[in-house]
Design a protein around this motif. Structure first.
Motif, mmCIF file in Angstrom:
data_model
loop_
_atom_site.group_PDB
_atom_site.id
_atom_site.type_symbol
_atom_site.label_atom_id
_atom_site.label_comp_id
_atom_site.label_asym_id
_atom_site.label_seq_id
_atom_site.Cartn_x
_atom_site.Cartn_y
_atom_site.Cartn_z
ATOM 1 N N VAL A 138 36.278 35.010 50.130
ATOM 2 C CA VAL A 138 36.939 35.293 48.871
ATOM 3 C C VAL A 138 36.407 34.330 47.811
ATOM 4 O O VAL A 138 36.157 33.153 48.098
ATOM 5 N N SER A 139 36.202 34.849 46.617
ATOM 6 C CA SER A 139 35.666 34.015 45.538
ATOM 7 C C SER A 139 36.377 34.348 44.227
ATOM 8 O O SER A 139 36.890 35.456 44.031
ATOM 9 N N TRP A 140 36.381 33.369 43.342
ATOM 10 C CA TRP A 140 36.964 33.542 42.005
ATOM 11 C C TRP A 140 36.017 32.891 41.012
ATOM 12 O O TRP A 140 35.497 31.802 41.245
ATOM 13 N N GLU A 141 35.773 33.591 39.886
ATOM 14 C CA GLU A 141 34.906 33.027 38.865
ATOM 15 C C GLU A 141 35.426 33.433 37.482
ATOM 16 O O GLU A 141 36.117 34.450 37.336
ATOM 17 N N ALA A 142 35.095 32.598 36.540
ATOM 18 C CA ALA A 142 35.533 32.841 35.152
ATOM 19 C C ALA A 142 34.331 32.757 34.229
ATOM 20 O O ALA A 142 33.509 31.835 34.354
ATOM 21 N N GLU A 143 34.238 33.714 33.287
ATOM 22 C CA GLU A 143 33.204 33.715 32.249
ATOM 23 C C GLU A 143 33.855 33.311 30.927
ATOM 24 O O GLU A 143 34.838 33.920 30.516
ATOM 25 N N ASP A 144 33.261 32.285 30.329
ATOM 26 C CA ASP A 144 33.797 31.751 29.068
ATOM 27 C C ASP A 144 35.054 30.928 29.374
ATOM 28 O O ASP A 144 36.012 31.405 29.969
ATOM 29 N N THR A 145 35.035 29.705 28.938
ATOM 30 C CA THR A 145 36.167 28.818 29.194
ATOM 31 C C THR A 145 37.295 28.990 28.186
ATOM 32 O O THR A 145 38.385 28.449 28.392
ATOM 33 N N ARG A 146 37.050 29.727 27.103
ATOM 34 C CA ARG A 146 38.119 29.945 26.115
ATOM 35 C C ARG A 146 39.099 30.975 26.656
ATOM 36 O O ARG A 146 38.706 32.018 27.159
ATOM 37 N N ARG A 147 40.354 30.671 26.508
ATOM 38 C CA ARG A 147 41.376 31.502 27.123
ATOM 39 C C ARG A 147 41.426 32.910 26.549
ATOM 40 O O ARG A 147 41.586 33.884 27.287
ATOM 41 N N ASP A 148 41.252 33.058 25.189
ATOM 42 C CA ASP A 148 41.402 34.376 24.559
ATOM 43 C C ASP A 148 40.238 35.306 24.878
ATOM 44 O O ASP A 148 40.398 36.541 24.822
ATOM 45 N N SER A 149 39.079 34.763 25.177
ATOM 46 C CA SER A 149 37.903 35.619 25.423
ATOM 47 C C SER A 149 37.391 35.496 26.860
ATOM 48 O O SER A 149 36.284 35.961 27.156
ATOM 49 N N ARG A 150 38.162 34.922 27.738
ATOM 50 C CA ARG A 150 37.710 34.684 29.107
ATOM 51 C C ARG A 150 37.780 35.962 29.932
ATOM 52 O O ARG A 150 38.675 36.788 29.766
ATOM 53 N N THR A 151 36.816 36.069 30.825
ATOM 54 C CA THR A 151 36.783 37.175 31.779
ATOM 55 C C THR A 151 36.799 36.577 33.191
ATOM 56 O O THR A 151 35.959 35.751 33.537
ATOM 57 N N THR A 152 37.773 36.965 34.029
ATOM 58 C CA THR A 152 37.920 36.439 35.384
ATOM 59 C C THR A 152 37.639 37.541 36.401
ATOM 60 O O THR A 152 37.967 38.708 36.166
ATOM 61 N N THR A 153 37.033 37.109 37.485
ATOM 62 C CA THR A 153 36.667 38.065 38.533
ATOM 63 C C THR A 153 37.097 37.496 39.883
ATOM 64 O O THR A 153 36.814 36.337 40.203
#
Length: 420
Positions: free
Chosen positions: A80-95
């Motif tokens: 299982v893995s988790w990743e986030a694109e963009d550290t800004r909360r309003d524009s972040r994309t999590t997978t």
């Protein structure tokens, strides 16, 4: 027939053995042996199989191989893995992804095959070590018997030397012999006493070696069962050669070829890359939308195709075949030479029992009586005594050689008495 002195000495030794009242505490499958003054070969074998630490350690290999076999059949764990694109909360994309490796090329089956071969080898190796332990116990028991018999012979020789000294002193006091003969008798007695001291030391060492092989202490009062007059005959060489492939050594050599072949198949399966299937979910804070994600990944075998390990495994397989052939050649040669030694030793024992020992004992009796009557010199008595002592020592050596040959054969084939 044996002379009166030898029969008297044997009778005295039997009375001494029956008079021993000390007990022998030996470990037998977690319990003590019944108290006994005489240790038999069967008791020694049972104690060794129950308490020998090397055999006990070897038995754990069965459980170890079972664990390896179980582990080889397991499939890879998911990831299982988790990743986030963009550290800004309003524009972040999590997978969030769940990935499962899928083995291709028969890797799991090849691993199971290798582990199964190792499991079979562990069972055969345990059988081989049991045969080796049995042979070691018989060898140590025979050494203890030999040392015990040599000690008895040294005591009998001491009686002969003391009697010769008394006879010589009597003739010297009667003026019938020279004092030189008394000196010779005294030297002979001193030599025999030194031999007795060495025999006592050798017996103690042999008993310690037997106790080590058995894995249990031997009280000092314990005596081993006396040697038997008859030894088992050597089996025909052709019958043993026909059973050669059934021995643990040859079965293990053949199984090592199968193990190397299984390892080669495993290395070949490693040339095919594994597939990784990924399923997950992706959430975009910007779009406020969740989408499903599916992925496939696979290494490209461009440079590393496991070619080096495949080549090494192939050469190990060829090596195992040559080792198997070498093992068979060595065993065939050892069997034939050992059986010849066994037959020769049995022939010597027959000659000693039927001719040499009775004649040597008769010569001692005749020389002693002749010396008492003034017909022979004391040198004749000494020569007859030394001949008897030498004949008895050679007899013990022949027994030891016959037993050694039997041990070498049973180290290969196991218990010959239990074989068809």
């Amino acid at each position: 027939m044996p002379g009166l002195r030898e029969l008297t000495a044997r009778s005295r030794l039997k009375r001494m053995a029956r008079a021993v009242t000390a007990s022998c505490f030996l470990l037998l499958a977690g319990a003590d042996l019944a108290q006994a003054s005489t240790l038999t070969l069967e008791q020694a074998l049972q104690t060794a199989f129950a308490g020998n630490p090397e055999l006990a350690a070897a038995q754990w290999e069965i459980g170890i191989s079972e664990g390896d076999r179980k582990q080889a059949g397991l499939i890879p764990n998911p990831e299982v893995s988790w990743e986030a694109e963009d550290t800004r909360r309003d524009s972040r994309t999590t997978t969030v992804m769940l990935s499962q490796p899928i083995e291709l090329g028969g890797k799991r089956g090849a691993r199971i095959d290798v582990a199964s071969r190792a499991q079979d080898a562990a069972g055969i190796e345990l059988e081989r070590k049991r045969n080796a332990l049995r042979a070691d116990v018989i060898q140590a028991f025979n050494s203890a018997q030999t040392a015990q018999q040599r000690l008895q012979l040294s005591r009998q020789s001491l009686q002969l030397a003391e009697h010769g000294l008394r006879v010589a002193q009597g003739r010297i006091e009667a003026g019938k012999s020279s004092p030189v003969e008394g000196t010779r008798a005294q030297v002979q007695l001193s030599e025999v006493r030194l031999e007795l001291s060495r025999a006592e030391r050798d017996q103690a060492n042999a008993y310690q070696q037997l106790a080590q092989v058995m894995g249990a202490p031997l009280p000092t009062s314990t005596v081993v069962q006396a040697m038997t007059q008859s030894m088992p005959g050597a089996p025909p060489p052709t019958r043993l050669i026909e059973r050669l492939n059934e021995t643990p050594v040859m079965r293990l050599a053949k199984l090592q070829i199968d193990q190397r072949e299984a390892s080669l198949a495993l290395e070949k399966s490693q040339r095919i890359p594994d597939l990784t299937l990924s399923i997950g979910s992706q959430y975009s804070e910007t779009d406020r939308e969740r989408v499903n994600v599916v992925g496939l990944s696979m290494p490209i075998p461009l440079f590393n195709r496991n070619q080096g390990n495949v080549l090494a495994a192939a050469r190990r397989s060829d090596q195992a075949r040559d080792l198997r052939n070498a093992t068979e050649l060595r065993l065939r040669t050892e069997i034939r030479t050992t059986l010849e030694q066994w037959q020769t030793a049995n022939g010597e024992l027959k000659a000693f029992n039927q001719t040499i020992l009775p004649a040597a004992q008769s010569a001692v009796d005749s020389a002693t009586r002749g010396f008492e009557m003034g017909k022979f010199g004391f040198l004749d008595v000494l020569d007859a005594q030394r001949t008897l002592i030498s004949a008895r020592s050679q007899y013990i050596q022949a027994v030891s050689e016959a037993t050694d040959a039997r041990v070498r054969i049973e180290r290969i084939f196991g218990d010959l008495a239990a074989s068809p």
